[in-house]
Design an enzyme around this catalytic site. Structure first.
Site, PDB file in Angstrom:
ATOM      1  CB  CYS A  10    -107.265 -58.580 -31.915  1.00 58.61           C
ATOM      2  SG  CYS A  10    -107.547 -56.500 -32.283  1.00 58.61           S
ATOM      3  N   PRO A  11    -110.536 -58.217 -32.744  1.00 58.70           N
ATOM      4  CG  PRO A  11    -112.318 -56.738 -33.279  1.00 58.70           C
ATOM      5  CD  PRO A  11    -111.342 -57.823 -33.800  1.00 58.70           C
TER       6      PRO A  11
END
Length: 77
Positions: A10-11
């Site tokens: 993430c992201p």
């Protein structure tokens, strides 16, 4: 279109998916492959905020497969 974000945290999966969504026609489906478990939460939130829909979420052997449809074409005249 298939977006392969396996091995990214993430992201990155959401960012790769967002970029891909800009490259397809309105209403078209995009498939995201991701190994980050947070994608199960982040991607539906992203798709909803963009006005699209998550068609399906599946997981097999630690790989999430998320199919999302882009927002449809505008019907405003």
């Amino acid at each position: 279109m298939i977006v392969d974000a396996r091995g990214h945290r993430c992201p990155t999966p959401s960012l790769k998916l967002q970029k891909a969504l800009k490259e397809v026609e309105p209403g078209e489906a995009v498939t995201l492959l991701a190994t980050d478990p947070m994608a199960r939460i982040d991607v539906p939130y992203l798709i909803e905020s963009l006005g699209g829909e998550v068609v399906s979420v599946a997981e097999e052997a630690g790989v999430l497969t998320i199919v999302a449809r882009t927002p449809g074409a505008s019907t405003d005249q």
